[in-house]
Write an enzyme that holds these catalytic residues in place. Structure first.
Site, short mmCIF file in Angstrom:
data_model
loop_
_atom_site.label_atom_id
_atom_site.label_comp_id
_atom_site.label_asym_id
_atom_site.label_seq_id
_atom_site.Cartn_x
_atom_site.Cartn_y
_atom_site.Cartn_z
N CYS A 212 51.59 -47.21 98.73
CA CYS A 212 51.39 -47.70 97.35
C CYS A 212 51.76 -46.68 96.28
O CYS A 212 52.18 -47.04 95.19
CB CYS A 212 49.95 -48.13 97.15
SG CYS A 212 49.45 -49.38 98.34
N HIS B 164 49.41 -49.59 89.71
CA HIS B 164 49.90 -50.23 90.94
C HIS B 164 49.16 -51.54 91.10
O HIS B 164 47.93 -51.60 90.94
CB HIS B 164 49.65 -49.31 92.14
CG HIS B 164 49.68 -50.03 93.45
ND1 HIS B 164 50.75 -50.81 93.83
CD2 HIS B 164 48.77 -50.11 94.45
CE1 HIS B 164 50.49 -51.34 95.01
NE2 HIS B 164 49.29 -50.93 95.41
N ASN C 39 50.82 -57.99 95.84
CA ASN C 39 50.91 -56.54 95.94
C ASN C 39 52.21 -56.19 96.67
O ASN C 39 52.36 -56.49 97.85
CB ASN C 39 49.68 -56.04 96.72
CG ASN C 39 49.66 -54.53 96.94
OD1 ASN C 39 50.68 -53.86 96.79
ND2 ASN C 39 48.51 -54.01 97.30
O1 UT7 Z 1 47.66 -51.63 97.76
C1 UT7 Z 1 47.05 -51.04 98.86
C2 UT7 Z 1 45.66 -50.73 98.59
N1 UT7 Z 1 44.83 -51.86 98.85
C3 UT7 Z 1 43.87 -52.18 98.05
O2 UT7 Z 1 43.69 -51.56 97.03
C4 UT7 Z 1 42.97 -53.32 98.46
C5 UT7 Z 1 41.55 -53.04 98.07
N2 UT7 Z 1 40.62 -54.05 98.56
C6 UT7 Z 1 40.65 -55.33 98.10
O3 UT7 Z 1 41.47 -55.69 97.28
C7 UT7 Z 1 39.59 -56.26 98.61
O4 UT7 Z 1 38.68 -55.55 99.42
C8 UT7 Z 1 40.14 -57.47 99.40
C9 UT7 Z 1 40.85 -58.42 98.46
C10 UT7 Z 1 41.08 -57.02 100.49
C11 UT7 Z 1 39.00 -58.25 100.07
O5 UT7 Z 1 38.07 -58.66 99.10
P1 UT7 Z 1 36.52 -58.35 99.29
O6 UT7 Z 1 35.83 -58.95 98.16
O7 UT7 Z 1 36.36 -56.88 99.49
O8 UT7 Z 1 36.17 -59.18 100.60
P2 UT7 Z 1 35.63 -58.67 102.02
O9 UT7 Z 1 36.72 -57.97 102.76
O10 UT7 Z 1 34.32 -57.96 101.81
O11 UT7 Z 1 35.36 -60.04 102.73
C12 UT7 Z 1 34.37 -60.97 102.23
C13 UT7 Z 1 34.45 -62.24 103.04
C14 UT7 Z 1 34.42 -62.00 104.54
O12 UT7 Z 1 33.68 -63.07 105.13
P3 UT7 Z 1 32.13 -62.86 105.53
O13 UT7 Z 1 32.11 -61.73 106.54
O14 UT7 Z 1 31.43 -62.52 104.26
O15 UT7 Z 1 31.75 -64.18 106.10
C15 UT7 Z 1 35.84 -62.14 104.96
O16 UT7 Z 1 36.00 -62.55 106.29
O17 UT7 Z 1 35.69 -62.92 102.78
C16 UT7 Z 1 36.35 -63.20 104.02
N3 UT7 Z 1 37.79 -63.17 103.78
C17 UT7 Z 1 38.49 -64.23 103.39
N4 UT7 Z 1 38.14 -65.50 103.12
C18 UT7 Z 1 39.10 -66.34 102.71
C19 UT7 Z 1 38.63 -62.10 103.90
N5 UT7 Z 1 39.87 -62.47 103.58
C20 UT7 Z 1 39.81 -63.79 103.25
C21 UT7 Z 1 40.78 -64.72 102.84
N6 UT7 Z 1 40.38 -65.98 102.57
N7 UT7 Z 1 42.07 -64.39 102.66
#
Ligand code: UT7
Length: 349
Positions: free
Chosen positions: A114, A276, A306
């Site tokens: 990134c 970014h 992204n």
């Molecule tokens: O550019 C490279 C650097 N990357 C970043 O900066 C990314 C930084 N992180 C993020 O942007 C966020 O952490 C994400 C967008 C990747 C994820 O969002 P989050 O609010 O942190 O969600 P989470 O990973 O804590 O997941 C919450 C829930 C989980 O379900 P349970 O365990 O609560 O039942 C996941 O399984 O959301 C679920 N989940 C999804 N649900 C629907 C994860 N991905 C998805 C999805 N659609 N695509």
């Protein structure tokens, strides 16, 4: 010592628009979840066989070169940032040199995910300042769509990423009050595995659980990449999203303040911040922390997702095309991602 300026900028986005709803045919997700957590509405995917990281880069480079008022013959160095190269090796730099029929100039590949474009910009800036080169082509390009886990298992990663390319031409400027004021680069490898793609690689982790001794010497060449890795689905990028998020919202403001402090400036002096495009929520958090107005921050993750190394030059190019970056403006670029690596650049346009 001359500073360097961005003399020309270009971008390329593939035609194929993929909406959040389009992803429903591959995995369990929803438009609401993706928009709420990331701000992303749609992204672009490259043509599966006709477009590569290099071909997209070439299209962006053509525009940057034309806008700089030079020809490919004038380019004296290429710096290419990507995590999705056409080949494991050689890198995309030489592929651009070949595709654009350039002279036998140097071509350097940067692997900083990134923050790759900002690392590339910083390296180019040093070469211009030292007087070694006069026209450096700096590129960030990614074809993510080719290597994502499109099953529900990989949804936290695959819904985020998109394809595209951005490029700039760096040239020296003698103007006292213009150009790249400073660049700031950082890394912390403690969390290297938090956002990574492990295979193919030489780490051999996959084999530690196997009986190494039972591995036939004649088969050793296959340890690099095996059917088992594919069967175990260990060939995709993986990410602990919340851990990356937590670190990003600290490091983004920190490295932006570092750039401002180095130039005796304050957040209010920024005309445009281009973060970014990792996640709209991260960008909003950074904006809030630095108390920036909406018109001081440019985001386009809603349309493109992204695009890793390409996101900063694509966003900068789009903002410039919309007339949001004018001569004399203070433009701040900042990035954070896998490694972790993070970086910023402050530019007087
Ligand atoms: O550019 C490279 C650097 N990357 C970043 O900066 C990314 C930084 N992180 C993020 O942007 C966020 O952490 C994400 C967008 C990747 C994820 O969002 P989050 O609010 O942190 O969600 P989470 O990973 O804590 O997941 C919450 C829930 C989980 O379900 P349970 O365990 O609560 O039942 C996941 O399984 O959301 C679920 N989940 C999804 N649900 C629907 C994860 N991905 C998805 C999805 N659609 N695509």
């Amino acid at each position: 010592m001359p500073k360097s300026k961005i003399a020309g900028i270009g971008k390329y986005l593939p035609e194929n628009v993929v909406t959040n709803n389009d992803l429903l045919k591959y995995m369990e997700t929803s438009d609401a979840w993706i928009q709420e957590r990331t701000g992303i509405q749609e992204r672009r995917y490259a043509h599966r066989t006709e477009e590569t990281t290099t071909t997209m880069a070439v299209e962006a480079a053509k525009v940057a070169i034309e806008r700089a008022g030079i020809t490919t013959d004038d380019v004296d160095f290429i710096i290419f940032a990507t995590l999705s190269p056409d080949y494991y090796f050689p890198g995309c730099g030489v592929l651009v040199q070949r595709a654009m029929k350039m002279k036998e100039i140097g071509a350097l590949d940067i692997r900083n995910q990134c923050s790759g474009f900002l690392y590339a910009l910083s390296v180019g800036d040093q070469f211009i300042r030292s007087g070694m080169y006069k026209n450096i082509l700096v590129i960030g390009s990614e074809k993510h769509s080719f290597g994502l886990d499109f099953t529900t298992r990989g949804r936290n990663v695959s819904v985020i990423f998109g394809d595209g390319a951005g490029a700039v031409i760096l040239q020296p400027t003698e103007k006292e009050d213009q150009g790249i004021l400073s660049t700031h680069l950082h890394s912390d490898g403690e969390s290297a595995e938090i956002l990574a793609m492990f295979n193919p690689g030489t780490h051999a982790n996959h084999w530690k659980e196997e009986k190494m001794a039972s591995f036939d010497d004649a088969e050793i060449g296959k340890m690099f990449f095996s059917h088992k890795m594919i069967d175990d689905e260990q060939i995709y990028p993986t990410m602990d999203g919340p851990a990356v998020f937590k670190k990003a919202v600290v490091k983004f403001p920190e490295v932006i303040m570092e750039a401002l402090n180095a130039n005796n400036l304050m957040p209010k002096d920024i005309n445009l911040l281009i973060p970014h495009q990792a996640n709209l929520r991260i960008a909003q958090f950074v904006q809030h922390t630095l108390k920036l107005r909406d018109d001081q921050v440019y985001n386009n993750i809603q349309q493109y997702g992204n695009t890793t190394a390409a996101s900063v030059p694509i966003a900068l190019c789009e903002a410039w095309e919309k007339g949001l970056v004018k001569e004399g403006d203070v433009v701040c670029l900042a990035a954070f991602g896998s490694g972790f690596t993070w970086a910023s650049a402050l530019i007087k346009w």
